[in-house]
Design a protein around this motif. Structure first.
Motif, PDB file in Angstrom:
ATOM      1  N   HIS A 152      12.192  -1.311  -9.846  1.00 28.03           N
ATOM      2  CA  HIS A 152      11.110  -2.224  -9.480  1.00 28.03           C
ATOM      3  C   HIS A 152      10.591  -1.854  -8.096  1.00 28.03           C
ATOM      4  O   HIS A 152      11.191  -1.071  -7.365  1.00 28.03           O
ATOM      5  N   VAL A 153       9.467  -2.426  -7.738  1.00 28.48           N
ATOM      6  CA  VAL A 153       9.004  -2.361  -6.357  1.00 28.48           C
ATOM      7  C   VAL A 153       9.787  -3.400  -5.562  1.00 28.48           C
ATOM      8  O   VAL A 153       9.944  -4.539  -6.007  1.00 28.48           O
ATOM      9  N   GLY A 154      10.305  -3.007  -4.391  1.00 30.84           N
ATOM     10  CA  GLY A 154      11.181  -3.898  -3.648  1.00 30.84           C
ATOM     11  C   GLY A 154      10.802  -4.030  -2.188  1.00 30.84           C
ATOM     12  O   GLY A 154      10.160  -3.147  -1.602  1.00 30.84           O
ATOM     13  N   VAL A 155      11.203  -5.173  -1.598  1.00 31.14           N
ATOM     14  CA  VAL A 155      11.062  -5.410  -0.162  1.00 31.14           C
ATOM     15  C   VAL A 155      12.343  -6.077   0.329  1.00 31.14           C
ATOM     16  O   VAL A 155      13.124  -6.595  -0.457  1.00 31.14           O
ATOM     17  N   ASP A 156      12.527  -6.055   1.640  1.00 27.26           N
ATOM     18  CA  ASP A 156      13.667  -6.737   2.255  1.00 27.26           C
ATOM     19  C   ASP A 156      13.142  -7.462   3.480  1.00 27.26           C
ATOM     20  O   ASP A 156      13.339  -7.032   4.613  1.00 27.26           O
ATOM     21  N   TRP A 157      12.433  -8.567   3.235  1.00 31.15           N
ATOM     22  CA  TRP A 157      11.723  -9.284   4.283  1.00 31.15           C
ATOM     23  C   TRP A 157      12.462 -10.552   4.686  1.00 31.15           C
ATOM     24  O   TRP A 157      11.850 -11.583   4.952  1.00 31.15           O
ATOM     25  N   ALA A 158      13.787 -10.507   4.731  1.00 32.01           N
ATOM     26  CA  ALA A 158      14.604 -11.652   5.166  1.00 32.01           C
ATOM     27  C   ALA A 158      14.311 -12.900   4.343  1.00 32.01           C
ATOM     28  O   ALA A 158      14.212 -14.012   4.861  1.00 32.01           O
ATOM     29  N   GLY A 159      14.190 -12.708   3.038  1.00 30.99           N
ATOM     30  CA  GLY A 159      13.986 -13.839   2.136  1.00 30.99           C
ATOM     31  C   GLY A 159      12.544 -14.238   1.929  1.00 30.99           C
ATOM     32  O   GLY A 159      12.256 -15.099   1.093  1.00 30.99           O
ATOM     33  N   THR A 160      11.610 -13.629   2.662  1.00 35.13           N
ATOM     34  CA  THR A 160      10.186 -13.919   2.499  1.00 35.13           C
ATOM     35  C   THR A 160       9.584 -12.954   1.485  1.00 35.13           C
ATOM     36  O   THR A 160       9.968 -11.791   1.429  1.00 35.13           O
ATOM     37  N   LEU A 161       8.638 -13.422   0.686  1.00 35.57           N
ATOM     38  CA  LEU A 161       7.972 -12.588  -0.309  1.00 35.57           C
ATOM     39  C   LEU A 161       6.495 -12.456   0.025  1.00 35.57           C
ATOM     40  O   LEU A 161       5.906 -13.343   0.641  1.00 35.57           O
ATOM     41  N   ARG A 182       0.817  -1.216   0.000  1.00 29.98           N
ATOM     42  CA  ARG A 182       0.000   0.000   0.000  1.00 29.98           C
ATOM     43  C   ARG A 182       0.848   1.262   0.000  1.00 29.98           C
ATOM     44  O   ARG A 182       0.508   2.245  -0.644  1.00 29.98           O
ATOM     45  N   HIS A 183       1.933   1.238   0.762  1.00 30.05           N
ATOM     46  CA  HIS A 183       2.792   2.418   0.909  1.00 30.05           C
ATOM     47  C   HIS A 183       4.153   2.137   0.270  1.00 30.05           C
ATOM     48  O   HIS A 183       4.729   1.069   0.468  1.00 30.05           O
ATOM     49  N   LEU A 184       4.695   3.114  -0.462  1.00 29.10           N
ATOM     50  CA  LEU A 184       5.978   2.934  -1.153  1.00 29.10           C
ATOM     51  C   LEU A 184       6.921   4.096  -0.869  1.00 29.10           C
ATOM     52  O   LEU A 184       6.557   5.261  -1.083  1.00 29.10           O
ATOM     53  N   PHE A 185       8.131   3.760  -0.401  1.00 32.63           N
ATOM     54  CA  PHE A 185       9.163   4.775  -0.229  1.00 32.63           C
ATOM     55  C   PHE A 185       9.870   5.009  -1.565  1.00 32.63           C
ATOM     56  O   PHE A 185       9.993   4.099  -2.376  1.00 32.63           O
ATOM     57  N   ALA A 186      10.328   6.245  -1.787  1.00 31.89           N
ATOM     58  CA  ALA A 186      10.915   6.606  -3.079  1.00 31.89           C
ATOM     59  C   ALA A 186      12.217   5.875  -3.342  1.00 31.89           C
ATOM     60  O   ALA A 186      12.598   5.672  -4.496  1.00 31.89           O
ATOM     61  N   SER A 187      12.936   5.464  -2.294  1.00 36.84           N
ATOM     62  CA  SER A 187      14.168   4.684  -2.442  1.00 36.84           C
ATOM     63  C   SER A 187      14.532   4.099  -1.093  1.00 36.84           C
ATOM     64  O   SER A 187      13.895   4.394  -0.065  1.00 36.84           O
ATOM     65  N   GLN A 188      15.586   3.292  -1.078  1.00 36.46           N
ATOM     66  CA  GLN A 188      16.036   2.676   0.164  1.00 36.46           C
ATOM     67  C   GLN A 188      16.658   3.695   1.125  1.00 36.46           C
ATOM     68  O   GLN A 188      16.801   3.417   2.313  1.00 36.46           O
ATOM     69  N   TYR A 236       5.887  -4.375   8.771  1.00 37.90           N
ATOM     70  CA  TYR A 236       4.643  -3.795   8.256  1.00 37.90           C
ATOM     71  C   TYR A 236       4.562  -4.211   6.788  1.00 37.90           C
ATOM     72  O   TYR A 236       5.211  -3.630   5.921  1.00 37.90           O
ATOM     73  N   GLN A 237       3.759  -5.254   6.516  1.00 33.01           N
ATOM     74  CA  GLN A 237       3.838  -5.912   5.219  1.00 33.01           C
ATOM     75  C   GLN A 237       3.017  -5.244   4.129  1.00 33.01           C
ATOM     76  O   GLN A 237       2.843  -5.822   3.056  1.00 33.01           O
ATOM     77  N   ASP A 238       2.534  -4.043   4.379  1.00 36.35           N
ATOM     78  CA  ASP A 238       1.952  -3.246   3.296  1.00 36.35           C
ATOM     79  C   ASP A 238       2.882  -2.108   2.907  1.00 36.35           C
ATOM     80  O   ASP A 238       2.500  -1.198   2.188  1.00 36.35           O
ATOM     81  N   GLN A 239       4.148  -2.166   3.382  1.00 36.24           N
ATOM     82  CA  GLN A 239       5.146  -1.148   3.051  1.00 36.24           C
ATOM     83  C   GLN A 239       6.253  -1.759   2.193  1.00 36.24           C
ATOM     84  O   GLN A 239       6.740  -2.853   2.474  1.00 36.24           O
ATOM     85  N   GLY A 240       6.646  -1.026   1.144  1.00 39.64           N
ATOM     86  CA  GLY A 240       7.746  -1.438   0.285  1.00 39.64           C
ATOM     87  C   GLY A 240       8.506  -0.213  -0.167  1.00 39.64           C
ATOM     88  O   GLY A 240       8.319   0.895   0.358  1.00 39.64           O
ATOM     89  N   THR A 241       9.381  -0.406  -1.156  1.00 40.89           N
ATOM     90  CA  THR A 241      10.172   0.714  -1.647  1.00 40.89           C
ATOM     91  C   THR A 241      10.425   0.554  -3.134  1.00 40.89           C
ATOM     92  O   THR A 241      10.295  -0.543  -3.693  1.00 40.89           O
TER      93      THR A 241
END
Length: 331
Positions: free
Chosen positions: A166-175, A32-38, A156-161
């Motif tokens: 691409h749209v990215g996450v860093d969830w310790a190997g979980t997608l 739901r929420h996206l940060f502009a970069s890491q 918070y699994q509705d947050q990414g970057t």
């Protein structure tokens, strides 16, 4: 027949029009929420002044069902409340969307929400129209504290970057669940440096190998001979292959007799085949007049490494650089 066109000269547009535009231009599945970069909203603690500095950043604060509003905030410094003498506490640092009608400004307010001291404390609930930036862990009766970034790390699994286009996450190997994303969508796993594509079959697929992890080498017995192993053996995987690389040395000269059930144990983070999967690897002999040969190398359903060595002479080492294909037969 109804129709609509966005952003033409001389036409007024509202927040809902912009939100719909954001949904069309930036599909993001369950994020739901996206940060502009890491590098947005980096949190830096100062234990001397009991403050946390939050760097500047931009974020798309998503709507309840779709759309959203891009917001930016300059740097901010927040004071961490004094510790409780009775129990530890978790505080939550957020970026909250503000409006001219309520707060007097359209923007993003960086705030610290103080938690409740408890034996097993929990961070306060994230408010609506806000993103979580960091969690402050405050031990009881202590002047120190620690800060953990939570912008796109899975708490918070509705947050990414946005990362590498691409749209990215860093969830310790979980997608996130693939079913929440359209077919062909590419998700980038920041921590493992892998691009995952959502398939028509409703699963994630990657051609990129994950990081190398170490295989635990195991000692074994052949007849009355105890053999100790040493060296290094590593494994990594993609959606299509397991890949092994390394060298295994044997402490004692031994002549192969039958199979060695396991000379190594693969970490549980690597998937297991549903059938033993075989390849050939190189080996060397103790005898100086022997040039070496091939050994049968198997990745087993239990996560072990089975070895069938060539019984031409006593074996001294095993050399591994092999890919094992994944297929409907073994996955």
């Amino acid at each position: 027949m109804g129709s609509f066109a966005w952003f033409q000269d001389g036409v007024g547009y509202g927040a809902s029009d912009l939100a719909t535009w954001q949904s069309l231009m930036l599909p993001r599945g369950s994020l739901r929420h996206l940060f502009a970069s890491q590098a947005q909203f980096v949190a830096t603690p100062n234990l001397t002044t009991r403050t946390v500095a939050i760097g500047a950043g931009s974020v798309l604060v998503g709507g309840v069902t779709s759309g959203g509003t891009w917001a930016w905030s300059d740097e901010a410094t927040l004071t961490v409340p004094t510790a409780s003498n009775d129990a530890p506490r978790k505080d939550l640092i957020i970026g909250r969307l503000t409006t001219a009608a309520v707060e007097g400004v359209n923007g993003l307010s960086i705030e610290l929400l103080q938690g409740t001291p408890a034996a097993s404390p929990a961070a306060p609930n994230r408010p609506e129209h806000a993103v979580a930036l960091a969690v402050v862990d405050q031990p009881k009766a202590s002047t120190t504290f620690t800060v953990t970034a939570v912008r796109h790390t899975g708490q918070y699994q509705d947050q990414g970057t946005l990362a590498n286009g691409h749209v990215g996450v860093d969830w310790a190997g979980t997608l996130p669940s693939a079913s929440a994303f359209p077919a062909g969508f590419t998700l980038y796993d920041i921590g493992r440096n892998q691009r995952w594509v959502r398939t028509l079959g409703g699963t994630w697929h990657t051609a990129d190998f994950g990081p190398w992890v170490a295989v635990t080498l195991l000692n074994f017995q052949v007849g009355n001979t105890n053999v100790a192993t040493s060296g290094s053996l590593y494994v990594r995987e993609s959606s299509s292959y397991w890949e092994f690389s390394g060298r295994v040395d044997f402490s004692t000269a031994w002549t192969p007799v039958g199979l060695v059930p396991s000379v190594g144990s693969v970490p549980s983070s690597i998937s297991r085949p549903t059938q033993h999967t075989y390849t050939a690897v190189g080996q060397t002999y103790i005898a100086p007049n022997k040039s070496g040969g091939l050994a049968r190398f198997a990745y087993t359903t239990s996560g072990g490494i089975e070895l069938g060595a060539d019984p031409n002479a006593t074996v001294s080492a095993l050399y591994v650089n092999a890919q094992l294909s994944k297929s409907p037969f073994n996955t």
